[in-house]
Each structure stands twice: as C-alpha cells, then as structure tokens.
Design a protein around this motif. Structure first.
Motif, PDB file in Angstrom:
ATOM      1  N   ASP A 288      16.078  15.642  21.463  1.00 32.22           N
ATOM      2  CA  ASP A 288      17.105  14.605  21.552  1.00 32.22           C
ATOM      3  C   ASP A 288      18.421  15.282  21.164  1.00 32.22           C
ATOM      4  O   ASP A 288      18.923  15.125  20.044  1.00 32.22           O
ATOM      5  CB  ASP A 288      16.766  13.448  20.618  1.00 32.22           C
ATOM      6  N   ILE A 289      18.977  16.040  22.110  1.00 28.26           N
ATOM      7  CA  ILE A 289      20.076  16.955  21.805  1.00 28.26           C
ATOM      8  C   ILE A 289      21.309  16.205  21.318  1.00 28.26           C
ATOM      9  O   ILE A 289      21.980  16.639  20.370  1.00 28.26           O
ATOM     10  CB  ILE A 289      20.415  17.817  23.047  1.00 28.26           C
ATOM     11  N   TRP A 290      21.629  15.090  21.934  1.00 27.11           N
ATOM     12  CA  TRP A 290      22.837  14.355  21.556  1.00 27.11           C
ATOM     13  C   TRP A 290      22.777  13.903  20.093  1.00 27.11           C
ATOM     14  O   TRP A 290      23.728  14.102  19.334  1.00 27.11           O
ATOM     15  CB  TRP A 290      23.022  13.153  22.480  1.00 27.11           C
ATOM     16  N   THR A 291      21.661  13.322  19.696  1.00 26.39           N
ATOM     17  CA  THR A 291      21.526  12.862  18.310  1.00 26.39           C
ATOM     18  C   THR A 291      21.559  14.033  17.341  1.00 26.39           C
ATOM     19  O   THR A 291      22.196  13.962  16.285  1.00 26.39           O
ATOM     20  CB  THR A 291      20.202  12.085  18.137  1.00 26.39           C
ATOM     21  N   LEU A 292      20.879  15.115  17.687  1.00 29.45           N
ATOM     22  CA  LEU A 292      20.825  16.277  16.801  1.00 29.45           C
ATOM     23  C   LEU A 292      22.202  16.896  16.580  1.00 29.45           C
ATOM     24  O   LEU A 292      22.526  17.342  15.482  1.00 29.45           O
ATOM     25  CB  LEU A 292      19.876  17.330  17.377  1.00 29.45           C
ATOM     26  N   GLU A 293      23.008  16.931  17.621  1.00 31.00           N
ATOM     27  CA  GLU A 293      24.302  17.600  17.518  1.00 31.00           C
ATOM     28  C   GLU A 293      25.420  16.697  17.015  1.00 31.00           C
ATOM     29  O   GLU A 293      26.500  17.183  16.679  1.00 31.00           O
ATOM     30  CB  GLU A 293      24.692  18.187  18.884  1.00 31.00           C
ATOM     31  N   THR A 294      25.192  15.397  16.969  1.00 34.43           N
ATOM     32  CA  THR A 294      26.256  14.485  16.529  1.00 34.43           C
ATOM     33  C   THR A 294      25.942  13.795  15.207  1.00 34.43           C
ATOM     34  O   THR A 294      26.820  13.136  14.638  1.00 34.43           O
ATOM     35  CB  THR A 294      26.511  13.396  17.594  1.00 34.43           C
ATOM     36  N   SER A 295      24.723  13.936  14.708  1.00 32.95           N
ATOM     37  CA  SER A 295      24.345  13.219  13.487  1.00 32.95           C
ATOM     38  C   SER A 295      25.059  13.781  12.263  1.00 32.95           C
ATOM     39  O   SER A 295      25.198  14.989  12.104  1.00 32.95           O
ATOM     40  CB  SER A 295      22.828  13.309  13.282  1.00 32.95           C
ATOM     41  N   HIS A 296      25.509  12.864  11.386  1.00 33.82           N
ATOM     42  CA  HIS A 296      26.097  13.279  10.106  1.00 33.82           C
ATOM     43  C   HIS A 296      25.119  13.031   8.965  1.00 33.82           C
ATOM     44  O   HIS A 296      25.475  13.188   7.802  1.00 33.82           O
ATOM     45  CB  HIS A 296      27.411  12.527   9.854  1.00 33.82           C
ATOM     46  N   ARG A 297      23.889  12.646   9.300  1.00 34.06           N
ATOM     47  CA  ARG A 297      22.842  12.405   8.315  1.00 34.06           C
ATOM     48  C   ARG A 297      21.754  13.451   8.489  1.00 34.06           C
ATOM     49  O   ARG A 297      21.131  13.553   9.545  1.00 34.06           O
ATOM     50  CB  ARG A 297      22.232  11.016   8.493  1.00 34.06           C
ATOM     51  N   LEU A 298      21.504  14.219   7.446  1.00 34.72           N
ATOM     52  CA  LEU A 298      20.449  15.228   7.512  1.00 34.72           C
ATOM     53  C   LEU A 298      19.075  14.589   7.661  1.00 34.72           C
ATOM     54  O   LEU A 298      18.186  15.142   8.321  1.00 34.72           O
ATOM     55  CB  LEU A 298      20.489  16.097   6.254  1.00 34.72           C
TER      56      LEU A 298
END
Length: 434
Positions: A288-298
C-alpha cells in the motif's frame, strides 16, 4: 536498457516471471469443466515442485521435508494439539536452516549460496501457511478427518485426502513470494465454478506498469546511492542523506517485488477479483505504497508494511500474548527473520518506537488545537517517521554487527533517541496522572 537488466538480474523476480505463463495456463484450464478439482490441486503442486527445483536446486529438499511433515501432523493430530506441534516443528526446522546461514556467514566468513537464500525465504513463507492452517484448525474454521493417517484406508485414499494440504503448502504462485492466502480461500478458489475463474487484462497491465515505473526509479536512485558516500565514510549530517537514499532503494525493491508477487497470484486467479465474485474479503496486498509514504504515524506504517505478514503476526503472537504483546510480536519477528544481530536490534527498536508513537500522538491529539500547529505537527512527524523507518530498515538489512555499529555511531541515531526520550517523559507523566 538498465532497468531491464536490473529486473531480470534479481533471482526471485526472474523465477516469478518465468512462472507467469503457467499461472495464465492454470487460469485458462480452470475455464474447462473437464479440469477437475483433483487436477487443479495436482497442477499447482507439480508447478510448485518444478519451481522449487529450478530456483533452489538440491536445497529444495529443505522445503519438501517440512511440507510433508506438516501434512502428516495436520492429518494425524487433533484440533487441540495440531497448532502447538506444527508450530514447534516448523520453527525448529526454520531455525536450524537459519543457523546454517549464520555458520556460513559469521564462522566460515563465506558468502552464502544464492539458492540457499531463496530456500530460506520460501521456508519463511511456508511457515506462514503451515501456522495459518494450524490456527484455522485449532479455531474450528477448517475441519480435518483426525486419525485418517492411522486408519486402514489404502495409500491412494490417504494421498487424495492429503492432496489439498500438499497443494496449499507448495502451490507455485505463492512458493517464492506473495501475500498470505488462507487455506479456506485457497480451497474455495480450487472448488469454484469455471465462471469464477479468470483475470482482468487491465489489472495485469496496471501492475506491469507499476513494476516498470518502480524499476526505473530504482535505477535512478541506485546511481545516486552508488555515487555518494556510505555510512562508514559519511560525515556528520551527510549521514542523514545516506540513510534516506539507501532506505529508499530498499523500499523500492520491496514495493517492486510485492507487486510482482501480487501480479503472479492475480494471473493464477487468486487476486482480489476472486474475492469480489465470492464476497470474500480475505485478500490483502502487501504493498500500500501511498499510505506507507504519506503516513505520519509509525504505528500505521507498521500495520501497512507487508500487510499480510503483519496480520499473520498479529494473529499468531499479538492476540495470543498476555504480557507485553507488542514486544513479543517484534521479538518473534526477529526470530522468524533469522536472529541476525541487526535484525534483533532493528525489530526491538521498532517495538519501542511504536510504543512511543502511541503515547506521542495521544498526547498531541489532546494538546494541539489550531490547524496551523496541526499541519506543522503532521509535517514534522511524517519526516521523523520516515527517518526512523529508514534507520530500522538499514539495521535489519545490514544484519551484521559491523553494519550495525556504523549505523549506531552515525548522526542518524538521534532520530530514535528523540522518540525514546519522549517515551520516557510521557510514561513518567502518565504515571503521575494515574
């Protein structure tokens, strides 16, 4: 072109690509009513055996032996005992194989065989399927005829009853990679009518375009990484750039491989299109590339990174643990990956960072009210999350003590240290409030 060479030089990518025509052939044969359920099981099992021999050579026996033993255990043990014994045997076998890799790398100081490394990767995926099935049996989701192996039935009857398990453990679209497919989902697809089989041409084309785009980015980023300094010779803040660019190359490699694995499963008919036809929600792609690259929560990044494996670990360890479930989950993940020094440090560090992430964001959500501060907070935590992920990734991928020492002695150690300090302060504050 460079990206073509890079794509086909990766051994697992090469074998997955070679298996693609056979996945399409299987999907085509499923459209014929004469292609029976038993024939489908045999086709997938035979394809897995051929692929294992081609990719692993003589090391394929390290996959065949635990697969046979797992079938024997599943067929002979009751629901209350099957998970405990299959888990013990599978993890013991995998650990012995990983110790062989340790012996080669650290004692003999020799590079391990490429085929042996492919075997270990496949063995880790086999462990997922074996323990997933044993948990399903233990929880009553899958019924087995306990004691069949000790009955007076003929050998052919025993083999016919064991064929679905053999096929599930060794079916070729998931032998070398791909998201975890449950046994119920696997069996439902095999037994589905011909109208449910098939694939979408545009879905396959879309995945191919994604893979080519990621490979082009890998070529460009690899040129940047190879032209710059490494962690052993970088200077001060230059190490942060080295950390980010090197981890970016690792992530692109993972994304490309996950989409390729998904492409092969989709071609064989095990993709999300089958779930839409049957109403099953079981398919979870790893990338899920979009979520992985935009998430600010580890914590969110952790749940979305290699999603099917994260869900498997949650079910296998986290939900079964009564004390320190998060720590136990990451400790088991380090064991499952091979217990290299960098992996032990990286996964334990990851557990601490996720625990800190929960407290930091809970405190921020209750304290920050204005939207400009929220925007600033999200931007800073996004950057910090990506740098912590990069730090953990280099520790895990570096594996050896020398690589880990270079990483810990760089300026990059400041990023996890910030979260460690915040974790300590917030735990102290929480204790005072309580």
């Amino acid at each position: 072109m460079d990206w073509i060479k890079l794509f086909f030089l990766h051994p697992v990518s090469f074998y997955q690509g070679a298996a693609f025509p056979f996945a399409l052939l299987f999907n085509y044969l499923c459209l014929w009513d004469s292609f029976s359920t038993q024939a489908r099981y045999l086709f997938l099992l035979a394809g897995g055996g051929v692929l294992a021999l081609a990719a692993m050579g003589v090391y394929a026996v390290l996959i065949f032996i635990p697969a046979v033993c797992a079938v024997v255990l599943v067929s002979s043990l009751g629901p209350q005992d099957v998970h405990r014994w299959t888990f013990f045997f599978q993890m013991s076998w995998q650990t012995l194989c990983h110790l062989g890799l340790h012996y080669t790398e650290y004692y003999l100081q020799e590079p391990p065989s490429l085929r042996f490394c492919i075997t270990l990767s496949s063995l880790m995926l086999l462990t997922q399927r074996v323990t997933s099935l044993s948990l399903d049996i233990c929880e009553g989701k899958v019924e087995t005829a306990t004691g069949d192996i000790r009955s007076r039935s003929s050998l052919s009857e025993h083999l016919c009853k064991a064929l679905p398990y053999f096929s599930y453990f060794l079916f070729f679209p998931a032998l070398l990679g791909g998201p975890l497919c449950s046994f119920q989902r696997f069996q439902a697809h095999i037994q589905a009518s011909s109208s449910l089989c098939g694939y979408t041409f545009w879905a396959l084309t879309h995945r191919v375009l994604k893979i080519l785009g990621l490979e082009c980015l890998k070529v460009a980023l690899r040129g940047v990484v190879s032209a710059g300094a490494g962690l052993t010779d970088c200077q001060q803040f230059e190490c942060i750039y080295v950390l980010w660019s090197t981890a970016g190359l690792f992530k692109l490699t993972y994304y490309s491989q996950w989409i390729l694995d998904d492409w092969l499963l989709h071609a064989a008919g095990f993709g999300p299109a089958f779930d839409r036809s049957t109403g099953d929600e079981g398919y979870i792609p790893d990338a899920d590339i979009w979520t992985l690259e935009t998430s600010h929560r580890l914590s969110l990044f952790t749940r979305k990174w290699n999603q099917s494996t994260a869900r498997w670990l949650r079910r296998l360890v986290f939900q079964q643990s009564r004390v320190w479930p998060l720590l136990q989950t990451f400790a088991f993940s380090a064991w499952w990956h091979g217990l290299h020094p960098g992996q032990v440090f990286g996964f334990l560090c990851w557990a601490v960072m996720v625990e800190a992430d929960y407290l930091i964001h809970a405190f921020a959500n209750s304290s920050i009210r204005s939207w400009p501060l929220k925007l600033l907070y999200r931007t800073l935590t996004w950057a910090h999350t990506q740098l912590i992920v990069a730090y953990i990734m280099l520790a895990v991928e570096g594996r050896s003590l020398s690589s880990l020492w270079s990483l810990c002695n760089s300026y990059n150690s400041a990023f996890p240290m910030v979260y460690c300090i915040l974790l300590f302060l917030l735990l102290k504050r929480k204790h005072k409030v309580n």
